[in-house]
Design a protein around this motif. Structure first.
Motif, PDB file in Angstrom:
ATOM      1  N   ILE A 159      40.831  73.043  29.035  1.00 33.75           N
ATOM      2  CA  ILE A 159      40.121  71.830  29.444  1.00 33.75           C
ATOM      3  C   ILE A 159      39.155  71.389  28.354  1.00 33.75           C
ATOM      4  O   ILE A 159      39.075  70.196  28.019  1.00 33.75           O
ATOM      5  CB  ILE A 159      39.362  72.079  30.763  1.00 33.75           C
ATOM      6  N   LYS A 160      38.428  72.334  27.786  1.00 31.62           N
ATOM      7  CA  LYS A 160      37.480  72.023  26.711  1.00 31.62           C
ATOM      8  C   LYS A 160      38.195  71.397  25.521  1.00 31.62           C
ATOM      9  O   LYS A 160      37.744  70.384  24.959  1.00 31.62           O
ATOM     10  CB  LYS A 160      36.748  73.299  26.310  1.00 31.62           C
ATOM     11  N   ASP A 161      39.337  71.955  25.116  1.00 35.32           N
ATOM     12  CA  ASP A 161      40.101  71.401  23.992  1.00 35.32           C
ATOM     13  C   ASP A 161      40.662  70.027  24.343  1.00 35.32           C
ATOM     14  O   ASP A 161      40.741  69.137  23.491  1.00 35.32           O
ATOM     15  CB  ASP A 161      41.235  72.346  23.607  1.00 35.32           C
TER      16      ASP A 161
ATOM     17  N   HIS B 105      41.229  74.619  38.867  1.00 32.92           N
ATOM     18  CA  HIS B 105      41.023  73.874  37.621  1.00 32.92           C
ATOM     19  C   HIS B 105      41.897  72.609  37.550  1.00 32.92           C
ATOM     20  O   HIS B 105      41.871  71.894  36.549  1.00 32.92           O
ATOM     21  CB  HIS B 105      41.340  74.759  36.418  1.00 32.92           C
ATOM     22  N   ARG B 106      42.675  72.375  38.603  1.00 32.18           N
ATOM     23  CA  ARG B 106      43.585  71.223  38.688  1.00 32.18           C
ATOM     24  C   ARG B 106      44.590  71.214  37.539  1.00 32.18           C
ATOM     25  O   ARG B 106      44.920  70.165  36.975  1.00 32.18           O
ATOM     26  CB  ARG B 106      42.802  69.911  38.728  1.00 32.18           C
ATOM     27  N   ILE B 107      45.079  72.375  37.190  1.00 29.80           N
ATOM     28  CA  ILE B 107      46.146  72.503  36.190  1.00 29.80           C
ATOM     29  C   ILE B 107      47.448  72.663  36.959  1.00 29.80           C
ATOM     30  O   ILE B 107      47.686  73.686  37.602  1.00 29.80           O
ATOM     31  CB  ILE B 107      45.891  73.701  35.253  1.00 29.80           C
ATOM     32  N   THR B 108      48.285  71.642  36.901  1.00 33.85           N
ATOM     33  CA  THR B 108      49.464  71.600  37.755  1.00 33.85           C
ATOM     34  C   THR B 108      50.595  72.497  37.291  1.00 33.85           C
ATOM     35  O   THR B 108      51.444  72.886  38.094  1.00 33.85           O
ATOM     36  CB  THR B 108      49.996  70.157  37.856  1.00 33.85           C
TER      37      THR B 108
ATOM     38  N   SER C 160      44.919  62.702  32.344  1.00 34.53           N
ATOM     39  CA  SER C 160      44.389  61.573  33.124  1.00 34.53           C
ATOM     40  C   SER C 160      43.492  61.998  34.287  1.00 34.53           C
ATOM     41  O   SER C 160      42.559  61.269  34.638  1.00 34.53           O
ATOM     42  CB  SER C 160      45.550  60.719  33.656  1.00 34.53           C
ATOM     43  N   THR C 161      43.746  63.168  34.868  1.00 37.32           N
ATOM     44  CA  THR C 161      42.989  63.561  36.061  1.00 37.32           C
ATOM     45  C   THR C 161      41.872  64.557  35.783  1.00 37.32           C
ATOM     46  O   THR C 161      40.939  64.670  36.580  1.00 37.32           O
ATOM     47  CB  THR C 161      43.933  64.166  37.124  1.00 37.32           C
ATOM     48  N   VAL C 162      41.949  65.282  34.684  1.00 34.59           N
ATOM     49  CA  VAL C 162      40.942  66.307  34.389  1.00 34.59           C
ATOM     50  C   VAL C 162      40.136  65.961  33.140  1.00 34.59           C
ATOM     51  O   VAL C 162      38.912  65.800  33.187  1.00 34.59           O
ATOM     52  CB  VAL C 162      41.593  67.698  34.215  1.00 34.59           C
TER      53      VAL C 162
ATOM     54  N   ARG D 263      35.519  63.689  29.953  1.00 33.62           N
ATOM     55  CA  ARG D 263      35.193  63.129  28.638  1.00 33.62           C
ATOM     56  C   ARG D 263      34.347  61.867  28.779  1.00 33.62           C
ATOM     57  O   ARG D 263      33.383  61.668  28.033  1.00 33.62           O
ATOM     58  CB  ARG D 263      36.483  62.816  27.874  1.00 33.62           C
ATOM     59  N   LYS D 264      34.696  61.023  29.737  1.00 39.44           N
ATOM     60  CA  LYS D 264      33.940  59.787  29.965  1.00 39.44           C
ATOM     61  C   LYS D 264      32.495  60.090  30.324  1.00 39.44           C
ATOM     62  O   LYS D 264      31.562  59.456  29.812  1.00 39.44           O
ATOM     63  CB  LYS D 264      34.602  58.968  31.069  1.00 39.44           C
TER      64      LYS D 264
END
Length: 375
Positions: free
Chosen positions: A61-63, A294-297, A326-328, A333-334
């Motif tokens: 996620i960080k990357d 973590h919402r990793i599908t 798009s979801t995580v 980032r925004k």
């Protein structure tokens, strides 16, 4: 029969788990407590360091948030340590992924009209002051180690305020945290629902490692046949054995029992360990719940092979990463860039922060019979 009433004693231990932190005001303290012993962020660090799959999820996620870095021309240095805008961005990126918040130390110039320097503060080292009657935090506290305040006493800082930024208030803490219903002081991590599963992952790994370290010896049932100790003596012996051999660090040990008979000797009975299917099912459950939190599908994003209905691994990775971005990554980032960009503008960097997401290049590989050669 009455004399045998207390001949046996059964004792069970408690399984300590990380729970959702209680955020509260403690009498005599200037700061709000953040979980048990005020050390919830440190507990999250321990999980990050000990659970392999959770660590990999955080890094992914960080990357993904960092992408190709902030698009700028040249290097923009923002403090006397020689750190660039990207250097700070990468640090607050990891903090936000791990804690759902980040902290910056901003130092204003003498005139109070511009931020002169910006430093990253490890989020785990910052605690919030007690909110005022308007529910606003006016002060934050920083310590190098909140578990050792005698050695690392905390230092108070003015909360970020563009109207009171001169003199002693020139050095401030800009504290960003994701809103949590019922609490505006500290954030909860996005994966809060899987804290126990993440700790279980670390415990299972330690359990298997201890089994190997102990020579893969089977667990044992120990029965002393040379007389019945008193209940107090039984508890003392049990506690000594339990303290020495129980827990995931002492896997592959024994149970203990007392009785009269069997020629008053010691009986040692091997106990078969759980079958492989049990551990496979447990591993699948842990992995599934951590990835879900973590919402990793798709586990493929972490390099974990799956047997899905996709035509190839490349298809699964492409579709899953598009959803992941798009979801995580994009929403996080925004949030980071909006808050970070505000501080950079006050520091004189009139830039629009743009990050190009990482491009996932997956080559399709087709092998036909003519390409196969004998080795």
């Amino acid at each position: 029969m009455e004399e045998n009433k207390n001949k046996y004693s059964i004792t069970s231990g408690k399984f300590a788990v990380i729970e959702t932190p209680e955020i509260k005001e403690v009498r005599g303290k200037e700061y709000m407590f953040y979980g048990k012993k005020n050390l919830f962020p440190e507990a999250l660090i321990k999980l990050y360091d000990t659970s392999a799959i959770h660590h990999t999820c955080i890094q992914a996620i960080k990357d993904g948030i960092f992408g190709e870095g902030i698009e700028m021309v040249g290097e923009e240095y923002i403090n006397t340590k020689g750190e660039t805008i990207d250097d700070i961005f990468e640090k607050i990126d990891l903090d936000y992924t791990l804690y759902q918040g980040f902290a910056l130390n901003v130092i204003w110039n003498k005139g109070g009209d511009r931020i002169a320097e910006i430093y990253h503060l490890p989020f785990s080292n910052v605690r919030s002051g007690i909110p005022n009657e308007d529910d606003n935090v006016e002060q934050y506290f920083h310590s190098g180690d909140w578990s050792k305040l005698t050695k690392y006493p905390f230092t108070p800082y003015k909360a970020f305020d563009i109207t009171q930024n001169k003199g002693d208030n020139a050095s401030q803490i800009y504290y960003v945290n994701e809103y949590t219903p019922g609490n505006n002081v500290y954030p909860l991590p996005a994966y809060v629902g899987a804290l126990q599963d993440i700790e279980l992952d670390a415990r299972v790994s330690k359990f298997h490692n201890s089994n190997i370290e102990n020579g893969l010896a089977p667990s044992l049932f120990l029965q002393f046949n040379n007389g019945m100790p008193t209940p107090e003596e039984q508890r003392t012996i049990y506690n000594d054995v339990n303290k020495t051999f129980s827990g995931e660090e002492n896997a592959g040990r024994f149970f203990l029992n007392f009785s009269d008979g069997a020629d008053r000797g010691l009986t040692v009975t091997p106990i078969e360990s759980a079958n492989d299917d049990y551990y496979i099912t447990l591993e699948q459950r842990i992995t599934s719940r951590i990835l879900t939190s973590h919402r990793i599908t798709s586990p493929m994003l972490l390099g974990i092979s799956t047997g899905t209905g996709f035509s190839s691994n490349a298809d699964e990775i492409k579709v899953s990463y598009a959803h992941f971005e798009s979801t995580v990554c994009a929403p996080k980032r925004k949030k980071i860039l909006t808050c970070y960009g505000y501080i950079l503008k006050l520091a004189g960097f009139n830039v629009s922060l743009t990050v190009q997401p990482k491009r996932i290049v997956v080559e399709e590989t087709t092998v036909n019979e003519n390409q196969i050669k004998d080795i």
